[in-house]
Design a protein around this motif. Structure first.
Motif, short mmCIF file in Angstrom:
data_model
loop_
_atom_site.label_atom_id
_atom_site.label_comp_id
_atom_site.label_asym_id
_atom_site.label_seq_id
_atom_site.Cartn_x
_atom_site.Cartn_y
_atom_site.Cartn_z
N UNK A 337 39.16 33.55 30.98
CA UNK A 337 39.77 32.46 31.76
C UNK A 337 40.79 33.00 32.74
N UNK A 338 41.75 33.77 32.24
CA UNK A 338 42.83 34.25 33.11
C UNK A 338 42.31 35.23 34.16
N UNK A 339 41.39 36.09 33.76
CA UNK A 339 40.82 37.04 34.73
C UNK A 339 40.05 36.32 35.83
N UNK A 340 39.30 35.28 35.45
CA UNK A 340 38.50 34.55 36.44
C UNK A 340 39.38 33.76 37.39
N UNK A 341 40.43 33.14 36.86
CA UNK A 341 41.38 32.44 37.73
C UNK A 341 41.90 33.40 38.79
N UNK A 342 42.27 34.60 38.36
CA UNK A 342 42.81 35.56 39.33
C UNK A 342 41.76 35.99 40.35
N UNK A 343 40.59 36.42 39.89
CA UNK A 343 39.59 36.95 40.83
C UNK A 343 39.15 35.91 41.86
N UNK A 344 38.92 34.68 41.40
CA UNK A 344 38.52 33.65 42.36
C UNK A 344 39.66 33.30 43.31
N UNK A 345 40.88 33.26 42.80
CA UNK A 345 42.02 33.03 43.67
C UNK A 345 42.11 34.13 44.72
N UNK A 346 41.89 35.38 44.30
CA UNK A 346 41.94 36.49 45.24
C UNK A 346 40.93 36.29 46.37
N UNK A 347 39.70 35.92 46.02
CA UNK A 347 38.66 35.72 47.03
C UNK A 347 39.01 34.55 47.95
N UNK A 348 39.43 33.43 47.37
CA UNK A 348 39.70 32.25 48.19
C UNK A 348 40.94 32.46 49.06
#
Length: 379
Positions: A337-348
């Motif tokens: 969960x936390x890793x995905x929040x970060x990676x998608x935030x990074x891309x967006x």
């Protein structure tokens, strides 16, 4: 065809451009990145998480939704938006890439594709008409044509020109059938064609001309990032994008790394999707401004720094690398969960910065700084 997709270019900086793309469930600012929600769910993300990180469109997959939960259930909810409670735009892939990934188990004919269900082994038959019928039930804001994704190679055999030509011509015939079915369904959304032709420039140009003759609301570039050397990806992209008229949105399918996306924006691409930020997140591979972090590496065991001090996502605001390392090593659900929040935030957030730099006519400066920072690997 009736164009229910209103695309307007707002600013340009070289070939990079900002646009507004109006869809039935909302307006997108381009360039944009679409998180992949294959089965009606972006893995490890709740709707509120997607909204918090600024996602405005997600991608679903016709093939997987057809398998599970089944079209009858989604039809009972009057479409995918209601089923998953996402009232923003949705683009659906047609199932063509799944045909590509199941190629050894499929029998491809002029009529369509026969294969066994990966769920229960039942015999299935997917045609252009069936794909469009499913996407009409899903009520996809952007429907993709059913195509054959031409691989770079099968086993050790690199696809030659004649094989690529045959595949591309089949996709063109399927494109016409897809549009005919789209019209029969009286679909009020929009449809994109998909440019194929492998690594051969003349075939790519023939595909573009054939698709333009048929007439779609936008055009995607498919058949890249399917195992070909990286130089072919850049070469074909640089050739194909200018051949697509600039008044249409241009979508690069399944690509890719932050560096690939930045390069594609330089070539006039407006839309992107890729499983990389979500899949890598689950495997502990995190994107940061100054390089990538493999969070399970022992060097982060006692690291009390935040993941990326330049990032304002929930993960970076609240947790240390040490804690994220612990979650990854112990295989806690919260790690994904936390890793995905970060990676998608990074891309967006990267896409937001790209749009801002284009508006300010500073895209090349931003691009050079971003790529230099990313290559430093100072984390």
């Amino acid at each position: 065809m009736t164009n229910n997709l209103n695309f307007k270019i707002i600013n340009t900086d070289g070939r990079a451009r900002n646009g507004l793309l109006h869809l039935n469930h909302g307006t997108l600012k381009t360039p944009t990145f679409m998180p992949v929600g294959t089965g009606g769910c972006v893995k490890a993300m709740l709707k509120r998480d997607l909204e918090e990180i600024g996602a405005h469109i997600i991608l679903g997959n016709t093939f997987h939704l057809w398998m599970r939960p089944g079209i009858d259930i989604i039809n009972h909810h009057e479409g995918l938006h209601n089923f998953i409670k996402w009232q923003k735009p949705i683009l659906t892939d047609s199932g063509g890439f799944q045909v590509f990934s199941l190629k050894e188990l499929c029998k491809i004919t002029e009529e369509g594709v026969r294969f066994s269900s990966p769920i229960n082994g039942s015999k299935l038959f997917l045609t252009p008409e069936k794909s469009i019928q499913i996407q009409s039930i899903l009520n996809s804001d952007i429907t993709m044509i059913f195509d054959e994704c031409t691989p770079y190679q099968i086993g050790s055999h690199i696809i030659n020109r004649e094989e690529a030509r045959s595949s591309m011509h089949l996709s063109l015939r399927w494109a016409k059938r897809s549009l005919d079915e789209f019209k029969r369904q009286e679909n009020k959304n929009s449809m994109f064609g998909i440019v194929q032709g492998g690594i051969y420039e003349d075939l790519r140009e023939e595909s573009i001309n054939g698709l333009l003759d048929i007439g779609f609301n936008g055009y995607a570039i498919g058949g890249l990032s399917v195992g070909e050397p990286k130089e072919y990806l850049h070469k074909i992209l640089e050739f194909v994008s200018p051949k697509i008229p600039d008044n249409f949105p241009k979508y690069l399918m399944g690509v890719g790394t932050p560096e690939d996306i930045v390069n594609a924006v330089s070539n006039g691409i407006d839309m992107f999707d890729c499983v990389m930020p979500t899949r890598n997140a689950r495997n502990g591979w995190l994107f940061t401004r100054y390089g990538n972090i493999k969070i399970k590496n022992s060097r982060y065991k006692n690291d009390t720094n935040g993941l990326d001090p330049t990032c304002a996502c929930y993960t970076c605001r609240n947790f240390t690398r040490s804690y994220l390392h612990h979650l990854q090593i112990t295989k806690e659900i919260n790690s994904s969960i936390l890793n995905t929040i970060h990676n998608l935030h990074f891309y967006l957030n990267m896409m937001k910065e790209i749009r801002e730099s284009i508006n300010e006519k500073k895209f090349d400066i931003w691009k050079n700084n971003f790529l230099e920072d990313r290559s430093s690997n100072s984390y």
